[in-house]
Design an enzyme around this catalytic site. Sequence first.
Site, PDB file in Angstrom:
ATOM      1  CG  HIS A  74      -9.371 -38.447 -47.860  1.00  0.00           C
ATOM      2  ND1 HIS A  74      -9.500 -37.811 -49.070  1.00  0.00           N
ATOM      3  CD2 HIS A  74      -9.897 -39.683 -48.035  1.00  0.00           C
ATOM      4  CE1 HIS A  74     -10.057 -38.617 -49.947  1.00  0.00           C
ATOM      5  NE2 HIS A  74     -10.320 -39.770 -49.345  1.00  0.00           N
ATOM      6  CD  GLU A 186     -12.453 -45.868 -49.254  1.00  0.00           C
ATOM      7  OE1 GLU A 186     -13.047 -46.656 -48.485  1.00  0.00           O
ATOM      8  OE2 GLU A 186     -12.936 -44.782 -49.623  1.00  0.00           O
TER       9      GLU A 186
END
Length: 332
Positions: A74, A186
């Site tokens: 990201h 994550e």
Amino acid sequence: MSTGVNSSHFLPRHQPISPTFVSSSSSIIVYNKIPVRVSQRLHLLSLFRSDMDTSAGPSLYPLHRCKTLHLVRHAQGIHNVDGDKNYKAYMSPEYFDAQITPLGWKQVDNLRKHVHESGLTKRIDLVIASPLLRTLQTAVGVFGGEGYTDRMDVVPLMVANAGNSGRAAISSLNCPPIVAVELCREHLGVHPCDKRRNISDYQFLFPAVDFSLAKSDEDMWWKADIRETKEELTARGLKFLNWLWTRKEKEIAIVTHSGFLFHTLSALGNDCHPLVKKEICKHFANCELRSMVIVDRSMVGFDPSTTNYPGKIPSGLDLPSDVVDEKAEERS
């Protein structure tokens, strides 16, 4: 009592666990057409071994047993700015489900330009995104359609100003489908920046993104007092790779996170050249894209080739000249 999150339940229950990494056979990961064997006979921890076979040369494998993955971290999130200066900043509640920064949006625009100029947008069949704000913003910003027009029959990928972005709405026209998948989230637990919102909140912000694989509206994986172990994160990453074989798509972009990528990829490539191993698992920069190929060596997938051609038609005896010569020698 376990000090980590049990990742055995992370794979969506309606999807079979493929034997690519868990059976007694073996599988190959290929990076830029260079094969790397991953032994399936070993326990997960043994995947971190450092011994490597550097004598392996080029190899061939049927194209229809491969998938091309475009791995993306990201763009810069608000938590990255302070976290790079002081790791304890990742513990701050103000960074809950952190959105990307103005610099992060510039990184998105730069990567979007690259994937268009390189032709990737025309080749990608599917985009998979971790269901957090920063990965969803990155995914729709990079791979979404061009300027959105307010039409009753077309919902946007992202509504205007989603996550206080100050950005216009993003179109869902002429772009690959985008699916949110929890397996590629994550490192779970303790850090508020890695806790997701309710799926219903994301559906309002990203109306054309597919959230159907999420099993619960609330975040049931993130725990305030339990941090997922590195081994559990790695196991979840390998399950995610196995899950990819249940998809029909051959070229897939995956927008995910630095920790997830590092620990998953570090479990692979142990018998390739050390420089290739290093290239595979080194940490990703914000909005970095790396293209890799995974190979189905265990015949988990059954997709027929779309490019192979059977040759002589009608079929029949058609021996190569060297075989004919051998038979002639035998007769003489």
